[in-house]
Write a protein that holds these residues in place. Structure first.
Motif, PDB file in Angstrom:
ATOM      1  N   GLU A 109      -7.100  16.416 -21.391  1.00 42.54           N
ATOM      2  CA  GLU A 109      -7.079  15.093 -20.738  1.00 42.54           C
ATOM      3  C   GLU A 109      -7.406  15.197 -19.253  1.00 42.54           C
ATOM      4  N   GLU A 140     -11.045  15.326 -18.918  1.00 43.84           N
ATOM      5  CA  GLU A 140     -11.591  13.979 -19.143  1.00 43.84           C
ATOM      6  C   GLU A 140     -11.485  13.132 -17.859  1.00 43.84           C
ATOM      7  N   LYS A 141     -10.318  13.198 -17.194  1.00 48.02           N
ATOM      8  CA  LYS A 141     -10.105  12.429 -15.951  1.00 48.02           C
ATOM      9  C   LYS A 141     -11.080  12.872 -14.860  1.00 48.02           C
TER      10      LYS A 141
END
Length: 575
Positions: free
Chosen positions: A401, A404-405
């Motif tokens: 994640e 992804e950020k």
């Protein structure tokens, strides 16, 4: 291979990729062995498995009659008033052996697939003869076991399929590409096996994207036309889904029922599929290791197709062994392991090699880069600007994640990012993959779950984060997800920095960069074993024998024993 000359002297020897117009590997020495017309005067352990011997100074070599030594290069010697070049091999206690060109076939490079160095043989002692006798004794028991299984399959016999009919021809015409010569040959080999009384046991070896699956599909169609069921066993859920959807498209004009058994199916759906499988309503079942469960019953299974068998665990392999007792078996592999190679070399298994790349296929440009979010942003944007898609491989679920950020922060707001990993629900994973396949996602951020087989023609850039954590074969498989069309593809192997990763990992990455030519799968497989060690290739005892005499001579001795036993079995049956 290419040889460059300076007048009458050889200057350079190297392998060359004609498509990339690029040098692949340099060689100090290349021994090309002529065809041995009088081969019968040699025992088969003296017959080379390959016509080309690639060795350099300092390599360990094996002379089949004198044992393991170190190659020191060539030396000009005068013998009986005649000057000639001889191969110089150093043995224990500094003893030297000089081998004439006529005996070049007796030398092989020593390979044992472990980091343990070999013990140099002593010239003039009985040590090497005793070593070979010990190995031959162990090989005899192994060969008997292998031939026993082969004989059982032969005695049981298999189903004899009819020759191709109009339906088979119609099905094959739906293939949207032009077959390569090797693909045609592999298909003919497979059909010939299926049309005989014996159970098929064939391996299709071909690099990623070279068309192995099409050969398997044609075999599957031949089986279902004759009323037999087909099981297509694959290592990952996503690959199962892709094969399933491809089969649905290819079979839409034919009255055959295809199903899939994997995490993408609910418990109730799986129960219903098992019922249909048992009653014969399912013709082709595609699935992961779920196909090996105890509750699976076929009405009339005729063909088992296994994609990359080495990716299945020991328990699964035992179940596969039981499943394929008296049916036709077709194995597909991109990076063959030594077990696969030697079984082909010694005639235990039938192997079809697909070496020809599809027409207009370009090699993937591969580059090792240090992590730089702006460089990665540019790589993704460049691919999107030419209408393509990107794989971004990050193999740690716990911080996927965060990646992804970081990507969302630097990429244009219109960039569509999808995330896939093993902890997602099967429904959500299916949804994301379908969106990527249907070009609704620009960048797929994923774990290595996409490693095997998945084919997205518009995806032509792959970024592999923390590439130093992967093995050579894994990196080659991942790189094979791109470059499936005539568009130049790129693979970026991302590392945190050259100073913070091990020398071994850096060597691995340099090698994958080097092996970026078309059809590099074989070199990758063998080099991976050289770097990391193969451990228990053929069982602990056989691995010990390989260390004692080297892989090449082990193969020669095993081949000799297999030939002898086969001849003995024939004589016994005849009497």
């Amino acid at each position: 291979m290419r040889i460059e000359w300076k007048f009458d002297t050889i200057d350079k020897i190297y392998s060359f990729d004609k498509i990339l117009k690029k040098k692949v590997l340099d060689y100090d020495l290349l021994i090309v062995i002529p065809h041995l017309i009088k081969a019968k005067r040699y025992s088969s352990e003296d017959l080379p498995l390959s016509a080309v011997l690639k060795i350099k100074k300092g390599d360990y070599v094996v002379h089949s009659r004198y044992g393991i030594g170190k190659f020191k290069g060539t030396k000009k010697l005068t013998l009986k008033d005649k000057q000639d070049h001889y191969f110089e091999i150093e043995y224990a206690k500094g003893d030297k052996l000089y081998v004439c060109r006529e005996d070049a076939h007796l030398i092989q490079k020593y390979t044992n697939f472990s980091l343990k160095r070999p013990k140099l043989s002593r010239l003039g002692s009985k040590e090497w003869r005793k070593t070979k006798e010990k190995v031959e004794k162990g090989i005899k028991a192994f060969a008997l076991g292998v031939l026993k299984i082969q004989a059982q399959r032969k005695l049981m016999g298999g189903f004899k399929y009819a020759k191709d009919d109009d339906w088979q021809r119609r099905f094959e015409e739906t293939f949207p590409y032009k077959e390569t010569p090797d693909q045609i040959r592999a298909t003919e080999d497979t059909k010939s096996d299926m049309q005989s009384r014996d159970c098929m046991d064939r391996i299709i070896c071909g690099d990623v994207g070279y068309g192995k699956t099409e050969v398997a599909m044609r075999a599957a169609f031949k089986a279902v036309v004759s009323g037999k069921q087909v099981a297509f066993l694959v290592p990952t859920t996503i690959l199962a889904y892709q094969h399933y959807t491809n089969l649905l498209i290819r079979l839409r004009d034919f009255p055959f029922y295809v199903e899939m058994l994997s995490r993408f199916r609910s418990g109730a759906e799986q129960k219903e599929i098992l019922k249909k499988l048992k009653t014969g309503k399912v013709d082709i079942i595609v699935g992961t290791h779920r196909l090996l469960s105890e509750d699976i019953t076929f009405k009339d299974l005729g063909l088992l197709i296994i994609d990359e068998e080495h990716k299945f665990g020991v328990t699964h392999k035992e179940k596969i062994k039981r499943l394929k007792a008296h049916i036709d078996v077709l194995n597909l592999t991109a990076t063959p392991i030594p077990r696969t190679l030697y079984m082909g070399l010694i005639g235990i298994k039938n192997i079809s090699l697909i070496r020809t790349p599809p027409k207009q296929r370009l090699a993937v440009k591969t580059e090792v880069v240090e992590f730089d979010i702006n460089f990665l942003k540019d790589a993704i944007v460049n691919e999107m600007n030419r209408g393509g898609q990107v794989f971004f491989i990050h193999n740690r679920i716990e911080n996927i994640e965060n990646i992804e950020k970081r990507l969302k922060k630097v990429l244009p707001s219109t960039t569509r990012i999808g995330v896939v990993h093993g902890r997602l629900s099967s429904h959500l994973m299916e949804e994301v993959m379908l969106s990527f396949i249907n070009k609704k996602i620009d960048c797929l951020l994923s774990t290595a779950i996409v490693e095997s087989g998945i084919d997205i023609p518009k995806a032509n850039t792959i970024i592999i984060n923390d590439a130093h954590r992967f093995g050579l074969a894994d990196l080659h498989q991942l790189r094979g997800r791109v470059g499936r069309s005539n568009v130049q593809a790129f693979a970026y192997l991302v590392i945190p920095g050259k100073k913070v990763i091990s020398t071994e990992a850096l060597n691995r990455l340099k090698m994958i960069e080097e092996f970026s030519h078309l059809g590099a799968g074989f070199e990758v497989a063998m080099s991976d074993l050289e770097l990391r060690g193969a451990g228990n290739i053929l069982g602990k005892q056989q691995h010990g024998f390989i260390w004692m005499v080297g892989f090449d001579l082990y193969c020669r001795l095993l081949k000799k024993e297999i030939e002898y036993l086969k001849q003995a079995f024939k004589m016994e049956i005849g009497s």
